[in-house]
Enzyme design. Structure first.
Site, PDB file in Angstrom:
ATOM      1  CG  ASP A 101      -2.520 -14.664  15.482  1.00 56.46           C
ATOM      2  OD1 ASP A 101      -2.397 -14.474  16.717  1.00 56.46           O
ATOM      3  OD2 ASP A 101      -1.543 -14.877  14.738  1.00 56.46           O
ATOM      4  CD  GLU A 137      -0.170  16.059  -1.498  1.00 59.77           C
ATOM      5  OE1 GLU A 137      -0.643  15.103  -2.121  1.00 59.77           O
ATOM      6  OE2 GLU A 137       1.056  16.301  -1.437  1.00 59.77           O
TER       7      GLU A 137
END
Ligand code: GLA
Length: 726
Positions: A534, A614
């Site tokens: 928030d 990877e």
């Protein structure tokens, strides 16, 4: 710009593209008359049609005029118990047991610079920019003084609001509801958007046409929560990403909140937002005052995308603070999903060694480094290093990481205590619980009573000691449960209704002290992922771990919803191992990298356990991110698809403010046989300019109006486009 027109008795707030007007009427009632696209001037109260509406009562001063009613007039800050039956802004138990609040204008002031709020986070300006309007209102019969605060930050189309309430009467009063903002809209058929969700599914946009009644979103969990976010949008029913009027509203607050949209009998809308009245009762002795958290409003008449971009800029530049807010964050690797609680110093170093070799810049040691903490059943509160795992403490480990050329970061969860901890054994009353009543556990832990000063001091002292004990440059500040058993041994019975808010003030006080004492420390907020994502937290922590769900496909949805209000720079996003530990889904490493690159970008796995190909891909991702981080962090963000709709691919883009460069991410979502192949139309470019897109030159107009033909991708495959003006 704030203008008072003495002749018309109007006060008008102008931003670059919006105007907001209030009018002082002949009875001293402050009417809200307009909020929308920028106007040159005028008195918008002339549009208010007065009629004798049945069952809408008339204030005493109206005499025999039955057309004048607080129930039908648009209010700047609604009264209570005096004839307005819509959502009240304020509820007060007055000293004599009455509850009427009928506010009338006293005076107002306009000044340069934006107000700040003592003890509460708020948007700020530097160098005296912005303007402040304060309007003083009074209930003449109780002496309750209400000051409405408005901040205007023109370039973001941002208007902030807060409220200060002072008990100017003779006896104590109890505030039981204080909304930070009340906003009345004329009759129409708008949609409401809120951000719902759950743990691991944070901030899912919910859009609905308003129908008569009150629709609310809120939290009573003590934090802003995974389930609802303190943010809402009212918009035209047909508003899209690029068109239509949108009014966004965010609360700069991290605790219980309530956002409500009332669609009235006359199809007008009233939005309110503030502290949730659930168990809220704040006692004000004569002369005392209460300040409500700030609400931030942004208006856009160019759709939801423009509204979001304005929120992003305002939050990033004028709510977040510190040296990190606009600079590149270190690319980090976190050991949580790699090891959970089972690690030692050598393991951390082994992860860091491989990470350093591919360009990762910071090693973050997560939960499990302190006290008796080999699982989540014990140890919280005892912030002494577990020497079995980390011989010699944090300093030698930090040194080993630094020797690899990397920064060292640390996880903490200061607001909590485990029952199995020395802290709890010494101070059981420091945790929220009601004596004689069995406590409710959450993740097998309890919440410390931050309303108590000695508890806040204990936390602060421990944080200080830890942060000074080694070269720590980053902290992940976690908070892993909701509040229950909210009762404080230190507060009298008639002040127990203050706890939820005092808890949040306590969190802010500690964070503020850390911010001041360790100004260069980068803090990442966290609450089981994004349970406290928030505007309040963003004032102290410029980034927040967006979700514990690191599955790339789910993250597309979480990051999409988050982007309605919050900037990419705030979104903690990591590449993790597959199959994903939460969804068990396997996605390509490239896709995970493309998705994490729409946030702060980091890793959360053991790179020693992936294949050479990877690892090579990881190296490529990092090299690439270092070339385009500024677009992600400081660019304009465009949503190009909606992952909650049935769309074959998901796409988004970041565009540099000068439109010279852009980065586009595309992920193939769902594959069906013999599929349609919609083109990807870009946004935000200069139609007159030519751009090189992964090597080929196209016109900006072509990219935006005709689009790009995407390559044939398999499900979950991704492609990234680097775009540069030629
Ligand atoms: C929370 C966080 C995770 C991790 C764990 C550690 O769930 O969101 O990222 O830090 O706590 O216990």
């Amino acid at each position: 710009m704030i203008r008072f027109d003495e002749r018309l008795n109007t006060i008008t707030l102008h931003t670059r593209s919006s105007s907001y007007q209030m009018k002082l009427d002949s009875n001293g009632v402050l009417l809200h008359t307009y909020y929308g696209p920028r106007l040159r001037g005028g008195d918008l109260s002339t549009l208010i049609q007065k009629e004798d509406r049945g069952f809408s009562p008339n204030p005493y001063e109206a005499g025999t005029d039955r057309t004048y009613s607080l129930d039908t007039l648009p209010q700047e800050y609604s009264s209570n118990g005096a004839g307005d039956f819509r959502t009240p802004s304020l509820e007060v138990d007055c000293a004599d047991g009455s509850h009427i609040v009928d506010l009338r204008y006293v005076r107002h002031t306009i000044r340069e610079g934006k107000y700040a709020l003592e003890g509460l986070p708020a948007f700020y300006t530097e160098g005296g920019e912005g303007q402040t309007l304060e309007v003083e209102l009074l209930d003449r019969y109780t002496g309750l003084e209400v000051t409405l605060l408005y901040g205007v930050m023109e370039e973001y189309d941002l208007i902030t609001r807060s409220v200060r309430i002072r008990n100017g009467g003779q006896g104590a009063v109890q505030l039981t509801r204080v909304m930070s903002v009340c906003l009345d809209f004329p009759a129409g058929s708008p949609d409401l958007i809120t951000l719902g969700g759950a743990y691991g599914r944070e901030r899912e946009p919910v859009r609905m046409p308003l129908t008569q009644g009150v629709h609310t979103a809120g939290s009573v969990r003590g934090t802003s929560s995974h389930q609802q976010n303190p943010f809402m949008v009212l918009c035209d029913h047909d508003a899209t990403e690029d068109s239509g009027c949108c009014w966004g509203m965010a609360l700069v607050y991290s605790g219980n909140f309530l956002a409500s949209a009332e669609y009235t009998q006359f199809h007008e809308t009233r939005l309110t937002m503030g502290i949730n009245p659930y168990r809220f009762a704040w006692r004000l002795e004569p002369g005392e005052q209460f300040v409500a958290p700030e609400a931030a409003m942004i208006f856009s008449d160019h759709g939801l995308g423009q509204m979001s971009r304005q929120f992003h800029k305002a939050i990033r530049c004028n709510l977040c603070r510190g040296p990190w807010k606009n600079s590149r964050r270190p690319i980090l690797i976190n050991n949580w999903e790699a090891t959970f609680f089972h690690f030692n110093a050598d393991k951390i170093v082994s992860i860091a060694e491989t990470a350093g070799k591919v360009g990762i810049e910071m090693m973050v040691m997560d939960d499990g480094w302190f006290g008796k903490r080999d699982s989540d059943f014990s140890g919280l509160g005892d912030w002494n290093v577990n020497e079995k795992k980390l011989p010699g403490g944090l300093a030698p480990l930090a040194q080993r990481i630094n020797d690899l050329g990397m920064k060292f970061g640390l996880w903490v969860e200061p607001e909590m205590v485990s029952e199995d901890s020395d802290l709890y054994r010494a101070h059981p009353d420091w945790a929220f619980q009601v004596p004689g009543r069995p406590m409710t556990r959450g993740r097998s832990q309890l919440v410390l009573d931050l309303t108590r000063q000695e508890v806040r001091e204990y936390i602060l002292e421990n944080l200080r000691t830890t942060l000074k004990s080694a070269h720590i440059e980053y902290v992940k500040w976690d908070m892993n449960r909701s509040l229950t058993d909210v009762w404080s041994a230190r507060l009298p019975a008639n002040r127990q209704g203050e706890i939820y808010h005092r808890y949040v003030l306590g969190v802010y006080e500690i964070l503020e002290a850390i911010h001041r004492e360790f100004p260069d420390l980068l803090i990442e907020g966290c609450s089981g992922g994004g349970g406290r994502f928030d505007c309040g937290m963003l004032h102290y922590t410029p980034q927040i771990w967006c979700s514990d769900n690191t599955d790339a496909m789910d993250r597309l949805r979480i990051q999409y919803g988050t982007s309605f209000c919050y900037p990419c720079a705030a979104v903690g996003a990591h590449v993790s191992a597959t199959p994903n530990c939460m969804t068990h889904r396997t996605t390509p490493m490239h896709t995970r990298g493309v998705v994490a690159a729409a946030g702060t970008f980091g890793y959360e796995l053991d790179l020693n356990e992936i294949t050479d190909e990877e690892l090579e891909e990881v190296r490529r991702q990092i090299t690439h991110f270092k070339t385009c981080w500024d677009l992600v962090l400081r660019g304009d963000y465009y949503r190009l698809s909606n992952p909650f709709a049935e769309e074959p691919f998901q796409a988004w883009m970041h565009v540099s403010p000068d439109k010279d460069r852009a980065l586009v991410g595309v992920v193939m979502d769902k594959i069906h046989a013999n599929p349609c192949r919609p083109r990807l139309r870009l946004k935000g470019l200069d139609p007159q300019a030519d751009y090189r897109v992964n090597g080929t030159v196209y016109g900006g107009d072509q990219l935006m109006y005709a689009g790009l033909a995407l390559p044939v991708l398999d499900e979950y495959e991704a492609v990234q486009y680097d775009i540069e003006k030629v």
